[in-house]
Design a protein around this motif. Structure first.
Motif, PDB file in Angstrom:
ATOM      1  N   TRP A   1       2.799  -1.270   8.274  1.00  0.00           N
ATOM      2  CA  TRP A   1       2.395  -1.889   6.867  1.00  0.00           C
ATOM      3  C   TRP A   1       1.125  -1.670   6.647  1.00  0.00           C
ATOM      4  CZ3 TRP A   1      -1.073  -5.777   6.204  1.00  0.00           C
ATOM      5  CH2 TRP A   1      -1.132  -6.637   4.835  1.00  0.00           C
ATOM      6  N   LEU A   2       0.005  -1.621   7.638  1.00  0.00           N
ATOM      7  CA  LEU A   2      -1.215  -1.123   7.392  1.00  0.00           C
ATOM      8  C   LEU A   2      -1.481   0.225   7.131  1.00  0.00           C
ATOM      9  CD1 LEU A   2      -3.021  -3.002  10.561  1.00  0.00           C
ATOM     10  CD2 LEU A   2      -3.225  -3.718   8.030  1.00  0.00           C
ATOM     11  N   LEU A   3      -0.769   1.095   7.702  1.00  0.00           N
ATOM     12  CA  LEU A   3      -0.808   2.562   7.203  1.00  0.00           C
ATOM     13  C   LEU A   3      -0.436   2.735   5.642  1.00  0.00           C
ATOM     14  CD1 LEU A   3       0.417   4.339  10.306  1.00  0.00           C
ATOM     15  CD2 LEU A   3      -2.124   4.077   9.564  1.00  0.00           C
ATOM     16  N   ASP A   4       0.801   1.897   5.469  1.00  0.00           N
ATOM     17  CA  ASP A   4       1.432   2.079   4.129  1.00  0.00           C
ATOM     18  C   ASP A   4       0.262   1.530   3.011  1.00  0.00           C
ATOM     19  OD1 ASP A   4       3.939   3.071   4.052  1.00  0.00           O
ATOM     20  OD2 ASP A   4       4.817   1.074   4.236  1.00  0.00           O
ATOM     21  N   ARG A   5      -0.557   0.537   3.440  1.00  0.00           N
ATOM     22  CA  ARG A   5      -1.891   0.109   2.360  1.00  0.00           C
ATOM     23  C   ARG A   5      -2.893   1.120   2.600  1.00  0.00           C
ATOM     24  NH1 ARG A   5      -1.816  -5.321   0.400  1.00  0.00           N
ATOM     25  NH2 ARG A   5      -3.766  -5.111   0.555  1.00  0.00           N
ATOM     26  N   ALA A   6      -2.921   1.606   3.462  1.00  0.00           N
ATOM     27  CA  ALA A   6      -4.164   2.509   3.572  1.00  0.00           C
ATOM     28  C   ALA A   6      -3.619   3.870   2.800  1.00  0.00           C
ATOM     29  CB  ALA A   6      -4.462   3.069   4.986  1.00  0.00           C
ATOM     30  N   PHE A   7      -2.687   4.345   2.950  1.00  0.00           N
ATOM     31  CA  PHE A   7      -2.209   6.032   2.552  1.00  0.00           C
ATOM     32  C   PHE A   7      -1.300   5.267   1.097  1.00  0.00           C
ATOM     33  CE2 PHE A   7      -2.416   7.002   6.897  1.00  0.00           C
ATOM     34  CZ  PHE A   7      -3.483   7.713   6.764  1.00  0.00           C
ATOM     35  N   ASP A   8      -1.228   4.328   0.509  1.00  0.00           N
ATOM     36  CA  ASP A   8      -0.473   3.987  -0.656  1.00  0.00           C
ATOM     37  C   ASP A   8       1.151   4.742  -0.702  1.00  0.00           C
ATOM     38  OD1 ASP A   8      -0.150   2.740  -3.032  1.00  0.00           O
ATOM     39  OD2 ASP A   8      -0.898   4.430  -4.139  1.00  0.00           O
ATOM     40  N   THR A   9       1.871   4.580   0.494  1.00  0.00           N
ATOM     41  CA  THR A   9       3.188   4.928   0.754  1.00  0.00           C
ATOM     42  C   THR A   9       4.088   3.601   0.818  1.00  0.00           C
ATOM     43  OG1 THR A   9       2.927   5.003   3.044  1.00  0.00           O
ATOM     44  CG2 THR A   9       2.456   6.861   1.607  1.00  0.00           C
ATOM     45  N   THR A  10       5.585   3.854   1.028  1.00  0.00           N
ATOM     46  CA  THR A  10       6.272   2.594   1.142  1.00  0.00           C
ATOM     47  C   THR A  10       7.297   2.662   2.198  1.00  0.00           C
ATOM     48  OG1 THR A  10       7.920   3.667  -0.462  1.00  0.00           O
ATOM     49  CG2 THR A  10       6.075   2.043  -1.411  1.00  0.00           C
ATOM     50  N   PHE A  11       7.244   4.059   3.184  1.00  0.00           N
ATOM     51  CA  PHE A  11       8.112   4.320   4.024  1.00  0.00           C
ATOM     52  C   PHE A  11       7.687   3.929   5.438  1.00  0.00           C
ATOM     53  CE2 PHE A  11       5.845   7.975   3.580  1.00  0.00           C
ATOM     54  CZ  PHE A  11       5.752   8.477   4.933  1.00  0.00           C
TER      55      PHE A  11
END
Length: 122
Positions: free
Chosen positions: A65-75
């Motif tokens: 979830w943190l990496l999704d927020r940082a890289f603006d992804t959803t997977f």
């Protein structure tokens, strides 16, 4: 006179996890070398396995979830949850499911079946 003064002093209740000994044994808690009961050991083992199954997906899902927020992804959340569950199951299999569990005290590890070993059962 207050209501607290009218109460009599009672000892704190004790939680007993060992087999009871005859009432005349005054030193039963200091000299008893028997470990926790088998029921307590099974409960501790089940709680440890359940903690692994919950913690892995939560931890790696949170990282995803943190990496999704940082890289603006959803997977990455889904990938983290699946990876966390896989690592949790692998850890449980290594600790409790192998036929030759590692021994922390250096004893012979070539026994026929593994004995559970964790923080609760050294």
């Amino acid at each position: 006179m207050s209501a607290l003064r009218k109460r009599t002093e009672r000892p704190d209740p004790r939680i007993v996890t060992k087999r009871a000994t005859p009432a005349g044994d005054a030193h039963r808690w200091s000299t008893d070398t028997e470990g926790p009961s088998p029921t307590a050991q099974a409960d501790a083992l089940g709680a440890t396995v359940l903690a692994y199954l919950i913690t892995g997906p939560l931890l790696f899902g949170g990282i995803g979830w943190l990496l999704d927020r940082a890289f603006d992804t959803t997977f990455l959340v889904a990938f983290g949850v699946v990876l966390g569950m896989g690592l949790s199951l692998y850890t449980i299999w290594l600790r409790y499911g192998t036929s030759q569990a590692p021994t922390p005290d250096g004893r012979d590890a070539s026994r026929a079946g593994a004995e559970p070993h964790n923080e609760e059962n050294p």
